[in-house]
Design an enzyme around this catalytic site. Structure first.
Site, mmCIF file in Angstrom:
data_model
loop_
_atom_site.group_PDB
_atom_site.id
_atom_site.type_symbol
_atom_site.label_atom_id
_atom_site.label_comp_id
_atom_site.label_asym_id
_atom_site.label_seq_id
_atom_site.Cartn_x
_atom_site.Cartn_y
_atom_site.Cartn_z
ATOM 1 N N GLY A 29 0.901 -1.285 0.060
ATOM 2 C CA GLY A 29 0.063 -0.093 0.093
ATOM 3 C C GLY A 29 0.781 0.964 0.017
ATOM 4 O O GLY A 29 2.034 1.301 -0.291
ATOM 5 N N ALA A 30 0.309 2.276 0.287
ATOM 6 C CA ALA A 30 0.886 3.880 0.233
ATOM 7 C C ALA A 30 1.428 4.075 -1.075
ATOM 8 O O ALA A 30 2.540 4.276 -1.130
ATOM 9 C CB ALA A 30 2.046 3.919 1.214
ATOM 10 N N LEU A 31 0.342 3.742 -2.023
ATOM 11 C CA LEU A 31 0.915 3.649 -3.448
ATOM 12 C C LEU A 31 1.396 4.898 -3.976
ATOM 13 O O LEU A 31 0.809 5.827 -3.598
ATOM 14 C CB LEU A 31 -0.438 3.238 -4.238
ATOM 15 N N GLY A 34 5.778 4.247 -8.581
ATOM 16 C CA GLY A 34 6.590 2.912 -8.593
ATOM 17 C C GLY A 34 5.640 1.636 -8.761
ATOM 18 O O GLY A 34 5.777 0.858 -9.596
ATOM 19 N N HIS A 35 4.478 1.695 -7.638
ATOM 20 C CA HIS A 35 3.449 0.542 -7.687
ATOM 21 C C HIS A 35 2.652 0.710 -9.020
ATOM 22 O O HIS A 35 2.148 -0.190 -9.544
ATOM 23 C CB HIS A 35 2.525 1.086 -6.622
ATOM 24 N N GLN A 59 7.508 -9.368 7.766
ATOM 25 C CA GLN A 59 8.970 -8.648 7.196
ATOM 26 C C GLN A 59 9.422 -7.414 7.838
ATOM 27 O O GLN A 59 10.433 -7.126 7.290
ATOM 28 C CB GLN A 59 8.965 -8.612 5.547
ATOM 29 N N GLN A 151 15.240 -8.359 -3.400
ATOM 30 C CA GLN A 151 13.907 -9.029 -2.970
ATOM 31 C C GLN A 151 13.431 -9.584 -4.446
ATOM 32 O O GLN A 151 13.002 -10.698 -4.210
ATOM 33 C CB GLN A 151 12.908 -7.748 -2.711
ATOM 34 N N SER A 184 7.592 4.277 -0.166
ATOM 35 C CA SER A 184 6.459 4.662 0.702
ATOM 36 C C SER A 184 7.300 5.488 1.789
ATOM 37 O O SER A 184 6.534 6.326 2.412
ATOM 38 C CB SER A 184 5.676 3.363 1.246
ATOM 39 N N ARG A 185 8.277 4.974 2.347
ATOM 40 C CA ARG A 185 8.981 5.450 3.584
ATOM 41 C C ARG A 185 9.589 6.773 3.383
ATOM 42 O O ARG A 185 9.882 7.684 4.056
ATOM 43 C CB ARG A 185 10.249 4.726 3.798
HETATM 44 P P1 AMP Z 1 6.153 -2.139 -1.402
HETATM 45 O O1 AMP Z 1 4.658 -1.615 -1.378
HETATM 46 O O2 AMP Z 1 7.160 -1.151 -0.896
HETATM 47 O O3 AMP Z 1 6.282 -3.279 -0.722
HETATM 48 O O4 AMP Z 1 6.357 -2.514 -2.842
HETATM 49 C C1 AMP Z 1 5.576 -3.111 -3.775
HETATM 50 C C2 AMP Z 1 6.373 -3.447 -4.932
HETATM 51 O O5 AMP Z 1 6.431 -1.939 -5.689
HETATM 52 C C3 AMP Z 1 7.424 -4.096 -4.749
HETATM 53 O O6 AMP Z 1 7.887 -4.935 -6.026
HETATM 54 C C4 AMP Z 1 8.514 -2.897 -5.139
HETATM 55 O O7 AMP Z 1 9.950 -3.374 -5.596
HETATM 56 C C5 AMP Z 1 7.864 -2.059 -6.136
HETATM 57 N N1 AMP Z 1 8.587 -0.731 -5.628
HETATM 58 C C6 AMP Z 1 8.589 0.002 -4.635
HETATM 59 N N2 AMP Z 1 9.204 1.351 -5.120
HETATM 60 C C7 AMP Z 1 9.395 1.265 -6.525
HETATM 61 C C8 AMP Z 1 9.805 2.192 -7.366
HETATM 62 N N3 AMP Z 1 10.492 3.402 -6.869
HETATM 63 N N4 AMP Z 1 10.091 1.646 -8.804
HETATM 64 C C9 AMP Z 1 9.616 0.765 -9.083
HETATM 65 N N5 AMP Z 1 9.144 -0.401 -8.168
HETATM 66 C C10 AMP Z 1 9.098 -0.064 -6.966
#
Ligand code: AMP
Length: 257
Positions: A29-31, A34-35, A59, A151, A184-185
């Site tokens: 979440g916190a889309l 990138g998402h 995690q 990951q 998201s951070r």
């Molecule tokens: P998260 O919600 O942080 O677990 O991320 C979910 C997915 O989005 C994971 O596969 C991340 O690698 C991908 N992701 C997060 N940030 C980015 C970004 N800046 N660019 C591309 N993919 C991303």
């Protein structure tokens, strides 16, 4: 767009939709964009797009990080719908980790280096939740971001080692105009911290470990956990730093070696 809270509902909703290909985008979440790039890739390649929305407690190696992780389900559901998602699987922690839960999958070596060395148990949590999501959704393709290069490598190994029938799709890191990788951070950074955080992408952009470490050493208010060349597919220069209370990771692909 459907929203399923339970494993049973998710399986029921997907049963009639198997023929045209199912794409899964796991998220916490916190889309951000990138998402959205993962959702758009999944939308282009599958008749059915499933997004999981689950802040996976397993995690997180620090309680504070889990407690302060940004959550805004209403906004996430709206963005998912706009991105053309068909089904959001948004389970509770109890649905994913019922009382008595004790089965874990550990990608032993890959999961213990770099991020794994600084975040014990992190990749065990990632691998376990992804395997469970794969089993619930049974996607033809699963989409991950290159932003989290280790990951990706852990999931690649998990899929190969357990002969999972899912195709791993990796999408490039999406960055803000100033070069900071979206995360998201990032929302936790003050404007001043955000400026300091730019040292990480700038250092990695040298594509040279020693130069990157030198640049980071000169950067005020940035503490380095590691900068390492990782022999992933493709090889990357990966780094992790702490700025104030926020830990940031990033990497650049080293394709011209
Ligand atoms: P998260 O919600 O942080 O677990 O991320 C979910 C997915 O989005 C994971 O596969 C991340 O690698 C991908 N992701 C997060 N940030 C980015 C970004 N800046 N660019 C591309 N993919 C991303």
């Amino acid at each position: 767009m459907e929203v399923a809270r339970t494993i049973a509902e998710t399986r029921r909703a997907l049963e009639p939709r198997r023929s045209g290909g199912v794409g899964l985008v796991p998220t916490m979440g916190a889309l951000h964009d990138g998402h959205l790039s993962l959702l758009s890739a999944a939308r282009a390649e599958n008749d059915t797009v499933v997004m999981s929305l689950f802040v996976n407690p397993a995690q997180f190696n620090e309680r504070g990080d889990l407690a302060s992780y940004p959550r805004d389900e209403r906004r996430d559901l709206r963005l998912a719908e706009e991105a053309g998602v068909d089904l959001v699987f948004a389970p509770s922690a109890e649905e994913m980790y019922p009382p008595g839960f004790q089965t874990w999958v550990d990608v032993v070596e890959l999961g213990s280096i770099l991020e794994g060395a600084f975040r014990p148990g992190h990749f065990r949590g990632v691998a376990t939740v992804c395997l469970k999501l794969f089993e619930i959704v049974r996607p033809d393709r699963a989409y991950f971001g290159q932003k989290d290069a280790q990951q990706v490598e852990v999931i690649r190994r998990l899929i190969a080692d357990l002969a999972l029938e899912v195709e791993l799709r990796v999408c490039p890191t999406v960055r803000d105009a100033d070069g900071l990788a979206l995360s998201s951070r990032n929302a936790r950074l003050s404007p001043e911290e955000r400026e300091r955080a730019l040292a990480l992408p700038r250092a990695l952009a040298t594509r040279d470990r020693e130069s990157a470490l030198r640049l980071l050493a000169e950067s005020e208010g940035v503490e380095v956990d590691y900068v390492e060349v990782a022999d992933f597919q493709p090889p990357v220069l990966a780094g992790a730093v702490r700025v104030g209370g926020t830990r940031l990771i990033d990497n650049v692909v080293l394709d011209e070696r």
